[in-house]
Design an enzyme around this catalytic site. Structure first.
Site, PDB file in Angstrom:
ATOM      1  N   LYS A   1       3.552  -6.645   6.570  1.00 55.15           N
ATOM      2  CA  LYS A   1       2.556  -7.937   6.124  1.00 55.15           C
ATOM      3  C   LYS A   1       3.404  -8.862   7.028  1.00 55.15           C
ATOM      4  O   LYS A   1       2.856  -9.644   7.835  1.00 55.15           O
ATOM      5  CB  LYS A   1       2.380  -7.845   5.002  1.00 55.15           C
ATOM      6  CG  LYS A   1       1.523  -6.495   4.225  1.00 55.15           C
ATOM      7  CD  LYS A   1       1.452  -6.598   2.974  1.00 55.15           C
ATOM      8  CE  LYS A   1       0.989  -5.273   2.275  1.00 55.15           C
ATOM      9  NZ  LYS A   1      -0.563  -4.978   3.045  1.00 55.15           N
TER      10      LYS A   1
ATOM     11  N   ASP B   1       7.238  -6.475  -6.839  1.00 54.74           N
ATOM     12  CA  ASP B   1       6.452  -6.045  -5.598  1.00 54.74           C
ATOM     13  C   ASP B   1       5.948  -7.086  -4.512  1.00 54.74           C
ATOM     14  O   ASP B   1       4.908  -7.801  -4.647  1.00 54.74           O
ATOM     15  CB  ASP B   1       5.216  -5.021  -5.696  1.00 54.74           C
ATOM     16  CG  ASP B   1       4.753  -4.481  -4.476  1.00 54.74           C
ATOM     17  OD1 ASP B   1       5.361  -5.048  -3.455  1.00 54.74           O
ATOM     18  OD2 ASP B   1       3.770  -3.653  -4.599  1.00 54.74           O
TER      19      ASP B   1
ATOM     20  N   TRP C   1      -2.506  -2.493  -6.398  1.00 54.12           N
ATOM     21  CA  TRP C   1      -1.109  -2.067  -6.430  1.00 54.12           C
ATOM     22  C   TRP C   1      -0.453  -2.093  -7.704  1.00 54.12           C
ATOM     23  O   TRP C   1       0.295  -1.178  -7.930  1.00 54.12           O
ATOM     24  CB  TRP C   1      -0.632  -3.164  -5.369  1.00 54.12           C
ATOM     25  CG  TRP C   1      -1.323  -2.807  -3.842  1.00 54.12           C
ATOM     26  CD1 TRP C   1      -2.055  -3.758  -3.328  1.00 54.12           C
ATOM     27  CD2 TRP C   1      -1.199  -1.593  -3.152  1.00 54.12           C
ATOM     28  NE1 TRP C   1      -2.424  -3.232  -2.244  1.00 54.12           N
ATOM     29  CE2 TRP C   1      -1.877  -2.043  -2.066  1.00 54.12           C
ATOM     30  CE3 TRP C   1      -0.479  -0.339  -3.202  1.00 54.12           C
ATOM     31  CZ2 TRP C   1      -2.052  -1.187  -0.968  1.00 54.12           C
ATOM     32  CZ3 TRP C   1      -0.828   0.345  -2.403  1.00 54.12           C
ATOM     33  CH2 TRP C   1      -1.533   0.271  -1.407  1.00 54.12           C
TER      34      TRP C   1
END
Length: 359
Positions: free
Chosen positions: A195, A171, A102
């Site tokens: 999530k 993030d 990511w």
């Protein structure tokens, strides 16, 4: 009967939240229609939006000089929004820690709009650890410094918050609301919802007020934090059902004891699984011990020819979505807030039995 869901995202949601949404689906607040069918500008939905923002502020102790935004496009959309919003005032340089998949995506997107300096990378050991704070040094002239506190795919989590001179951007898609954070240390925090927050289709962003006027010229309106802030995240029609469900999750989290309680549960759940992995000659963790994620636990079998059988039998046992990400293989158990301790107990028991039969 509901099964135990270890999916990395879209992930498990709290059962009480789903049950409330089920009860309210056809007749929300006595209006005779669903929350999905009312105007986002109606008094009833505005109240939902305002409560969700306040509950999130309460859960994370968000200071008053930060805007709380509910945005579309997920965290991937913010990979573009971050450089668009921060590279327009002085420096066109961004600094990154490259810790895995990511981080790589965020770096790739930032390079489209400015200069990127990767101050540290764990690629040398296949992204199996978080680079230590003393292994890199910021140049001091960047518009922002970006890192990914938890790599969902690789299962790597940072045990520290970088200390830098420029605004720190994080993030937090897979760790937000799993532990207390000092929001004041960050200029920007963003997270996809699917999530620990709610369903897919929405993202949250905490933006320090002084960073709202640093955008590049001709920034797309839909990516502008300033536009979103001025419009209360309603410059266009927002994903109302995802916002509503996220608000229900925030209320559920408060009822569970907030992020302090979630942190204790995360520690206990991950410890149980890592203790088993470390005691096994059949299963193992590919992540270095000091960098192991509490949220995403990848593991491998000593004989990968048994991977397919493991997945078939685990699903038959009611343990869902244990297949590792396609880019790394193996297995992965995601232990987000809505995954109960009973799920981890069931997983460990199954793994012990599988090892006894197959080793």
């Amino acid at each position: 009967m509901r099964k135990f869901n270890f999916c990395a995202g879209p992930a498990a949601l709290p059962q009480p939240v789903l049950e409330q949404a089920q009860r309210e689906l056809l007749d929300w607040q006595g209006l005779g229609c669903s929350v999905m069918e009312v105007s986002h500008r109606s008094p009833e939905f505005v109240e939902v939006a305002e409560r969700a923002e306040q509950d999130l502020r309460d859960l994370l102790s968000v200071p008053s000089n930060y805007k709380v935004l509910f945005l579309q496009g997920g965290a991937t959309g913010q990979f573009s929004a971050v450089p668009w919003n921060l590279l327009g005032a002085g420096s066109s340089k961004a600094e990154f820690i490259h810790s895995g998949s990511w981080a790589a995506k965020a770096i790739k997107e930032a390079r489209r709009y400015g200069e990127v300096n990767v101050v540290a990378s764990s690629e040398d050991r296949n992204f199996s650890y978080a680079p230590a704070a003393d292994s890199w040094q910021s140049s001091g002239d960047a518009a922002y410094f970006h890192y990914t506190p938890n790599e969902t795919i690789g299962g790597v989590e940072f045990g520290y918050v970088p200390e830098v001179e420029c605004p720190l951007v994080a993030d937090m898609s897979s760790t937000i609301l799993s532990q207390p954070i000092e929001v004041e240390k960050f200029g920007v925090i963003y997270a996809g919802a699917q999530k620990n927050i709610g369903p897919s289709g929405i993202a949250v962003a905490l933006i320090r007020d002084d960073l709202l006027d640093r955008s590049l010229e001709n920034i797309p309106r839909s990516l502008s934090w300033k536009v979103a802030a001025e419009a209360g995240s309603m410059d266009n029609t927002p994903p109302t059902f995802a916002w509503y469900l996220s608000g229900l999750v925030f209320q559920w989290l408060k009822g569970q004891g907030g992020v302090d309680a979630m942190a204790k549960q995360a520690d206990a759940k991950s410890k149980m699984l890592y203790d088993f992995l470390d005691s096994s000659d059949f299963f193992s963790s590919p992540v270095e011990e000091g960098s192991r994620s509490r949220m995403n636990v990848p593991f491998v079998l000593a004989d990968d020819r048994l991977d397919k059988q493991f997945l078939i039998e685990s699903e038959e046992a009611g343990l869902l979505s244990l297949k590792g990400h396609r880019s790394v293989g193996g297995m992965r158990a995601s232990l987000y807030n809505a995954v109960p301790m009973e799920a981890v107990e069931a997983l460990v028991a199954f793994m012990a039995d599988f090892e006894a039969r197959k080793a």
